[in-house]
Scaffold this motif. Structure first.
Motif, PDB file in Angstrom:
ATOM      1  N   GLY A  79      74.230 100.224 201.126  1.00  0.00           N
ATOM      2  CA  GLY A  79      74.826  99.116 201.878  1.00  0.00           C
ATOM      3  C   GLY A  79      75.798  99.632 202.914  1.00  0.00           C
ATOM      4  N   HIS A  80      77.056  99.234 202.756  1.00  0.00           N
ATOM      5  CA  HIS A  80      78.110  99.705 203.659  1.00  0.00           C
ATOM      6  C   HIS A  80      78.762 100.984 203.120  1.00  0.00           C
ATOM      7  N   GLY A  81      78.159 101.579 202.107  1.00  0.00           N
ATOM      8  CA  GLY A  81      78.656 102.830 201.549  1.00  0.00           C
ATOM      9  C   GLY A  81      79.140 102.709 200.124  1.00  0.00           C
ATOM     10  N   TRP A  82      79.795 101.610 199.822  1.00  0.00           N
ATOM     11  CA  TRP A  82      80.454 101.438 198.518  1.00  0.00           C
ATOM     12  C   TRP A  82      79.603 100.680 197.507  1.00  0.00           C
ATOM     13  N   TYR A  83      78.461 100.155 197.917  1.00  0.00           N
ATOM     14  CA  TYR A  83      77.659  99.268 197.073  1.00  0.00           C
ATOM     15  C   TYR A  83      76.760 100.073 196.126  1.00  0.00           C
ATOM     16  N   LEU A  84      76.976  99.912 194.826  1.00  0.00           N
ATOM     17  CA  LEU A  84      76.204 100.655 193.828  1.00  0.00           C
ATOM     18  C   LEU A  84      75.518  99.744 192.810  1.00  0.00           C
ATOM     19  N   ALA A  85      75.616  98.436 192.984  1.00  0.00           N
ATOM     20  CA  ALA A  85      75.149  97.487 191.970  1.00  0.00           C
ATOM     21  C   ALA A  85      73.640  97.537 191.740  1.00  0.00           C
ATOM     22  N   ASP A  86      72.871  98.050 192.698  1.00  0.00           N
ATOM     23  CA  ASP A  86      71.413  98.070 192.533  1.00  0.00           C
ATOM     24  C   ASP A  86      70.894  99.383 191.961  1.00  0.00           C
ATOM     25  N   LYS A  87      71.791 100.304 191.600  1.00  0.00           N
ATOM     26  CA  LYS A  87      71.349 101.603 191.092  1.00  0.00           C
ATOM     27  C   LYS A  87      70.942 101.495 189.622  1.00  0.00           C
ATOM     28  N   ASP A  88      69.781 102.036 189.321  1.00  0.00           N
ATOM     29  CA  ASP A  88      69.252 101.983 187.960  1.00  0.00           C
ATOM     30  C   ASP A  88      69.650 103.260 187.210  1.00  0.00           C
ATOM     31  N   GLU A  89      70.964 103.492 187.127  1.00  0.00           N
ATOM     32  CA  GLU A  89      71.506 104.667 186.449  1.00  0.00           C
ATOM     33  C   GLU A  89      72.972 104.415 186.129  1.00  0.00           C
ATOM     34  N   GLY A  90      73.495 105.138 185.165  1.00  0.00           N
ATOM     35  CA  GLY A  90      74.898 105.021 184.819  1.00  0.00           C
ATOM     36  C   GLY A  90      75.788 105.620 185.886  1.00  0.00           C
ATOM     37  N   ILE A  91      77.044 105.201 185.912  1.00  0.00           N
ATOM     38  CA  ILE A  91      77.948 105.648 186.970  1.00  0.00           C
ATOM     39  C   ILE A  91      78.197 107.152 186.915  1.00  0.00           C
ATOM     40  N   CYS A  92      78.198 107.755 185.740  1.00  0.00           N
ATOM     41  CA  CYS A  92      78.433 109.199 185.659  1.00  0.00           C
ATOM     42  C   CYS A  92      77.285 109.995 186.279  1.00  0.00           C
ATOM     43  N   THR A  93      76.076 109.510 186.149  1.00  0.00           N
ATOM     44  CA  THR A  93      74.942 110.163 186.810  1.00  0.00           C
ATOM     45  C   THR A  93      75.125 110.120 188.323  1.00  0.00           C
ATOM     46  N   THR A  94      75.575 108.981 188.818  1.00  0.00           N
ATOM     47  CA  THR A  94      75.799 108.819 190.256  1.00  0.00           C
ATOM     48  C   THR A  94      76.871 109.774 190.765  1.00  0.00           C
TER      49      THR A  94
END
Length: 425
Positions: free
Chosen positions: A188-203
């Motif tokens: 998105g604008h850089g900060w958008y992570l809601a559509d990622k199909d993974e845990g935040i630590c993986t990201t």
């Protein structure tokens, strides 16, 4: 002895006269709370807030808004105007749910301070202590031919104050490499992570392999810092970030409408996102640049930097807890000392050389006039979807304004703040 006795008698009479003086001998609109004088909030002058909010809706600049002002923890102003979904004819309500984006940061920062108070981490810890992928980070600043090693380890304090050198990767020279890894303009604008199909630590482990914008501690750069802190919370607590926030912060504070994803059965409570275009609010598209996957989607990524949903009432309760030094309704979330760290400028003039600062999760007002009518010691922030808040300890105020407009080209935020302050008598 007789003269001394006479002096005491005269002094006693003067004290008695002062104590017996009628209240109207002072400003009748000034009250004492905990020994500190403050000014009352005028309901008559608050009518101006009503008129201004309605004008933005009637002019088509905003679809709708919810405004809430607390003084000493009690609502002195609350209003919902316009539409939650204009096309569907659904009016805005005071309990409408909003995407609060970067207002999530203050809650995640609170979680870090809570873990520090339990002795499970220190703010000077290297991030690599919890996330080993950050042991050898690199930097590629504008003009550099290639990444160079970071001069020192990134600490939790660097992340809390946004001085780690980490951006959202939307600008050169990082834009292309960040996009290729699912960050920057691919999010998105850089900060958008809601559509990622993974845990935040993986990201964030993948993020650690990319070069950053500046050396740790040298610049204030806004970016993925608090998302990394969210992973730290998970690793240190042994709980998913959503579970930690729910069990340790929102549930104890009675924030029943604050979560990362909304139950599909409540989808009509979520405000629609609009966008400023040619001076008017138009419906934003679906997807990462507009409505986002906050109801339907993977529901796996708990973004500590920009992922939460909330209501004006819920978020005001969180802020009131901070204003009261870490406690609300008999529940202590943080100690007063930790709250002071969060709400005091921790970066000197790196953030601003004109009276503003940045603490551990909040922007601070250090000089009267630096941010409108903010009192010295006020603090706050906002979210990319248009939400904003301010806490002014001097006036015992909590201000929350919720809109859903991305991008937002209106001046509603400074106007709202000014109108609240002008209502103090």
């Amino acid at each position: 002895m007789r003269n001394k006795s006479r002096r005491w008698t005269v002094a006693s009479m003067l004290v008695a006269l002062l104590v017996a003086a009628p209240v109207h001998a002072r400003d009748a609109n000034t009250h004492a709370v905990d020994g500190v004088s403050r000014h009352a909030f005028s309901k008559q002058r608050a009518i101006r807030i009503d008129a201004a909010l309605q004008r933005y809706v009637d002019d088509g600049r905003l679809a709708g808004a919810v405004a809430l002002v607390l003084q000493d923890g009690k609502p002195v102003y609350q209003r919902a105007v316009g539409w939650s979904d204009k096309e569907a004819g659904r009016p805005m309500r005071v309990d409408t749910v909003f995407r609060i984006a970067s207002q999530t940061k203050a809650i995640t920062s609170t979680a870090i301070l809570m873990l520090a108070e339990e002795g499970k981490l220190t703010l000077n810890d290297a991030v690599s202590r919890t996330i080993p992928a950050f042991a050898h980070t690199t930097v590629i600043a504008a003009g550099d031919a290639a990444p160079v090693p970071a001069k020192r380890a990134i600490t939790l304090r660097d992340l809390l104050t946004h001085t780690a050198g980490i951006s959202y990767g939307t600008d050169k020279p990082l834009a292309e490499i960040y996009k290729s890894k699912g960050f920057g303009t691919a999010a998105g604008h850089g900060w958008y992570l809601a559509d990622k199909d993974e845990g935040i630590c993986t990201t964030v482990e993948r993020l650690a392999t990319l070069p950053f914008d500046a050396q740790p501690g040298e610049k204030w750069i806004y970016g993925y810092n608090t998302d990394i802190l969210g992973c730290v919370v998970e690793r240190v607590s042994g709980m998913p970030l959503d579970a930690f926030i729910r069990s340790r912060i929102t549930a104890p504070l009675g924030m029943k409408d604050t979560q990362f994803y909304l139950d599909p059965a409540q989808r009509t409570r979520l405000a629609t996102v609009y966008a400023s275009k040619d001076g008017r609010a138009v419906r934003a598209p679906d997807g990462s640049m507009g409505q986002g996957a906050y109801i339907d989607g993977p529901r796996r990524s708990f973004s500590g930097g920009a992922g939460l949903l909330s209501t004006a009432h819920d978020y005001a309760r969180f802020l009131e807890m901070i204003r009261r030094g870490g406690t609300l309704g008999g529940v202590r979330i943080l100690s007063p000392r930790s709250v002071r760290l969060m709400t005091t400028n921790q970066v000197s003039t790196i953030y601003s050389n004109d009276g503003m600062g940045y603490g551990y999760g909040f922007e601070t007002t250090d000089r009267y006039g630096a941010n409108g009518m903010d009192g010295v010691g006020a603090f706050g922030w906002g979210g990319a979807y248009g939400t904003s808040y301010r806490v002014d300890p001097e006036s015992h105020l909590v201000l929350v304004l919720m809109i859903q407009q991305l991008p937002n080209a209106t001046d509603i935020h400074p106007v709202f703040s000014t109108l609240v302050y002008q209502a103090l008598e």
